[in-house]
Design a protein around this motif. Structure first.
Motif, PDB file in Angstrom:
ATOM      1  N   ALA A 215     -32.139-104.270  41.731  1.00 12.79           N
ATOM      2  CA  ALA A 215     -31.187-103.240  42.170  1.00 12.79           C
ATOM      3  C   ALA A 215     -31.752-102.437  43.336  1.00 12.79           C
ATOM      4  CB  ALA A 215     -30.830-102.328  41.007  1.00 12.79           C
ATOM      5  N   MET A 216     -33.061-102.133  43.279  1.00 17.91           N
ATOM      6  CA  MET A 216     -33.676-101.339  44.344  1.00 17.91           C
ATOM      7  C   MET A 216     -33.794-102.138  45.638  1.00 17.91           C
ATOM      8  SD  MET A 216     -36.550 -99.104  42.289  1.00 17.91           S
ATOM      9  CE  MET A 216     -36.813 -97.977  43.662  1.00 17.91           C
ATOM     10  N   ALA A 217     -33.815-103.458  45.526  1.00 14.73           N
ATOM     11  CA  ALA A 217     -33.883-104.295  46.726  1.00 14.73           C
ATOM     12  C   ALA A 217     -32.505-104.527  47.333  1.00 14.73           C
ATOM     13  CB  ALA A 217     -34.533-105.633  46.384  1.00 14.73           C
ATOM     14  N   SER A 218     -31.470-104.152  46.608  1.00 13.07           N
ATOM     15  CA  SER A 218     -30.110-104.362  47.101  1.00 13.07           C
ATOM     16  C   SER A 218     -29.705-103.207  48.013  1.00 13.07           C
ATOM     17  CB  SER A 218     -29.133-104.474  45.920  1.00 13.07           C
ATOM     18  OG  SER A 218     -29.015-103.218  45.272  1.00 13.07           O
ATOM     19  N   GLY A 219     -28.512-103.296  48.526  1.00 21.10           N
ATOM     20  CA  GLY A 219     -28.029-102.257  49.433  1.00 21.10           C
ATOM     21  C   GLY A 219     -27.587-101.002  48.717  1.00 21.10           C
ATOM     22  N   GLN A 220     -27.412-101.057  47.391  1.00 19.01           N
ATOM     23  CA  GLN A 220     -26.982 -99.886  46.624  1.00 19.01           C
ATOM     24  C   GLN A 220     -28.004 -99.591  45.524  1.00 19.01           C
ATOM     25  OE1 GLN A 220     -22.982-100.864  45.315  1.00 19.01           O
ATOM     26  NE2 GLN A 220     -22.101 -99.817  47.098  1.00 19.01           N
ATOM     27  N   VAL A 254     -31.255 -84.266  40.486  1.00 18.82           N
ATOM     28  CA  VAL A 254     -30.163 -85.160  40.895  1.00 18.82           C
ATOM     29  C   VAL A 254     -29.548 -84.696  42.219  1.00 18.82           C
ATOM     30  CG1 VAL A 254     -27.869 -85.980  40.272  1.00 18.82           C
ATOM     31  CG2 VAL A 254     -29.667 -85.896  38.552  1.00 18.82           C
ATOM     32  N   GLY A 255     -29.479 -83.367  42.398  1.00 16.55           N
ATOM     33  CA  GLY A 255     -28.949 -82.827  43.645  1.00 16.55           C
ATOM     34  C   GLY A 255     -27.502 -83.223  43.873  1.00 16.55           C
ATOM     35  N   GLY A 256     -27.220 -83.721  45.075  1.00 17.76           N
ATOM     36  CA  GLY A 256     -25.839 -84.089  45.415  1.00 17.76           C
ATOM     37  C   GLY A 256     -25.539 -85.557  45.196  1.00 17.76           C
ATOM     38  N   TRP A 257     -26.301 -86.217  44.331  1.00 16.00           N
ATOM     39  CA  TRP A 257     -26.081 -87.645  44.062  1.00 16.00           C
ATOM     40  C   TRP A 257     -24.677 -87.861  43.501  1.00 16.00           C
ATOM     41  CZ3 TRP A 257     -28.724 -91.798  45.538  1.00 16.00           C
ATOM     42  CH2 TRP A 257     -28.496 -93.021  44.897  1.00 16.00           C
ATOM     43  N   PRO A 258     -23.911 -88.794  44.072  1.00 17.02           N
ATOM     44  CA  PRO A 258     -22.538 -89.029  43.588  1.00 17.02           C
ATOM     45  C   PRO A 258     -22.522 -89.436  42.114  1.00 17.02           C
ATOM     46  CG  PRO A 258     -22.916 -90.114  45.703  1.00 17.02           C
ATOM     47  CD  PRO A 258     -24.254 -89.649  45.227  1.00 17.02           C
ATOM     48  N   LYS A 259     -21.561 -88.917  41.398  1.00 15.30           N
ATOM     49  CA  LYS A 259     -21.529 -89.146  39.953  1.00 15.30           C
ATOM     50  C   LYS A 259     -21.148 -90.582  39.592  1.00 15.30           C
ATOM     51  CE  LYS A 259     -21.066 -84.447  38.305  1.00 15.30           C
ATOM     52  NZ  LYS A 259     -20.413 -83.523  37.344  1.00 15.30           N
ATOM     53  N   HIS A 260     -20.603 -91.320  40.530  1.00 17.20           N
ATOM     54  CA  HIS A 260     -20.242 -92.706  40.226  1.00 17.20           C
ATOM     55  C   HIS A 260     -21.358 -93.685  40.580  1.00 17.20           C
ATOM     56  CE1 HIS A 260     -19.261 -92.293  44.510  1.00 17.20           C
ATOM     57  NE2 HIS A 260     -19.450 -93.608  44.594  1.00 17.20           N
ATOM     58  N   GLN A 261     -22.420 -93.200  41.228  1.00 15.31           N
ATOM     59  CA  GLN A 261     -23.526 -94.074  41.595  1.00 15.31           C
ATOM     60  C   GLN A 261     -24.533 -94.158  40.437  1.00 15.31           C
ATOM     61  OE1 GLN A 261     -23.887 -95.935  44.275  1.00 15.31           O
ATOM     62  NE2 GLN A 261     -21.993 -95.236  45.243  1.00 15.31           N
ATOM     63  N   PRO A 262     -25.193 -95.316  40.260  1.00 15.13           N
ATOM     64  CA  PRO A 262     -26.094 -95.499  39.118  1.00 15.13           C
ATOM     65  C   PRO A 262     -27.364 -94.660  39.221  1.00 15.13           C
ATOM     66  CG  PRO A 262     -26.162 -97.409  40.558  1.00 15.13           C
ATOM     67  CD  PRO A 262     -25.058 -96.547  41.064  1.00 15.13           C
TER      68      PRO A 262
END
Length: 305
Positions: A215-220, A254-262
């Motif tokens: 997952a970390m090697a992917s674009g998301q 977490v800060g402003g991390w989008p709630k739909h992102q893993p």
């Protein structure tokens, strides 16, 4: 059980009984010391004997704390991890304990005796953090003096009531033992219920180290929250791309991390306890995909080795 004979034995050998009882409790054995201190205070013949008993309690407590300090200094967080594994409820894991210790500093050693479960884990943390020995011993002795002194003083002030209670127990020994057994069963049942609740929390889906690497090697790439304490991070090194987080300040991390992102949570805790609890807190806060790393930091190290 003849409680009057126990009182006579304690009055005759109060210093040694208190020393051995406090030492046993502070090294981690499940033997309460406060009832012995209360009884010893009520039986003391004067200020001189009270001072001797207090000195014995302080010496025993500091000796046990010093042993745990040396263990933490020699073996680091392996000692604390072992202590957490012995707990019926592993939710109070290494990183949570260390964060509170760092926040309170030397004061944590002064108040440790008054916080159940913290008294045994505070000294090895101090050793692992390389706290200076003179300061550690002074803080440990101060905390022991307050803890034992208050118990002895309460026993002395309430000596008539304590002795009346001993007489009542002596006359109703069988009932007292039954009542004590009921208290122990209720306490154990509560602890087992806590463990059951934690096991229910553990059902949350985990992510494996290989899945995380992909997952970390992917674009998301997910947001990786590293819940290890600062001293543990300094000892073993940071994780590239991870954000350091504390349990008490998860939303700040977490800060402003989008709630739909893993989001992935990682700790160095028995049974991934800290990572699981953090995941549940974030899920309750509205984040849609939060998974603890299976196996924690040790599994991450193995996957990257």
């Amino acid at each position: 059980m003849d409680f009057s004979q126990l009182s006579e034995s304690l009055q005759r050998d109060a210093v040694w009984v208190v020393f051995l009882n406090v030492l046993a409790q502070q090294v981690g054995l499940p033997v309460p010391a406060v009832p012995t201190l209360l009884l010893a205070g009520s039986l003391a013949l004067g200020s001189g004997q009270l001072a001797s008993i207090l000195a014995a309690a302080i010496l025993a407590s500091v000796l046990a704390d010093w042993m745990w300090y040396l263990a933490g200094r020699a073996f680091g967080y392996r000692v604390l991890s072992g202590l957490c594994r012995l707990s019926i409820n592993p939710g109070s894991c290494v990183s949570q304990t260390e964060a509170r210790f760092l926040r309170w500093g030397l004061g944590s050693l002064v108040v440790a005796k008054f916080i159940p479960g913290f008294s045994t884990v505070a000294p090895p943390i101090a050793g692992a953090l390389r706290m200076r020995l003179p300061g550690f011993l002074l803080a440990a002795a101060t905390g022991a003096a307050l803890w034992a002194g208050l118990a002895l003083a309460a026993g002395w002030v309430l000596r008539d009531e304590v002795q009346a209670t001993i007489g009542l127990l002596d006359r109703n020994g069988g009932s007292a033992l039954i009542a004590a057994a009921v208290v122990v069963v209720v306490w154990l049942g509560w602890k087992l219920w806590q463990k059951y609740r934690f096991q229910q929390l553990s059902v949350v889906p985990h992510i494996t180290p290989d899945e995380l690497l992909a997952a970390m090697a992917s674009g998301q790439a997910p947001l990786l929250l590293d819940l290890r304490g600062p001293a543990m991070v300094a000892e073993s090194g940071p994780i590239s791309g991870a954000t350091l987080a504390e349990h008490d300040h998860l939303l700040d991390a977490v800060g402003g991390w989008p709630k739909h992102q893993p989001i992935v949570t990682l700790c160095n805790c028995p049974e991934d306890a800290g990572a699981i609890l953090a995941a549940h807190h974030l899920l309750k806060a509205g984040y849609l995909s939060v998974r603890p790393l299976q196996g924690g930091y040790a599994a991450w190290q193995a996957a990257n080795g």
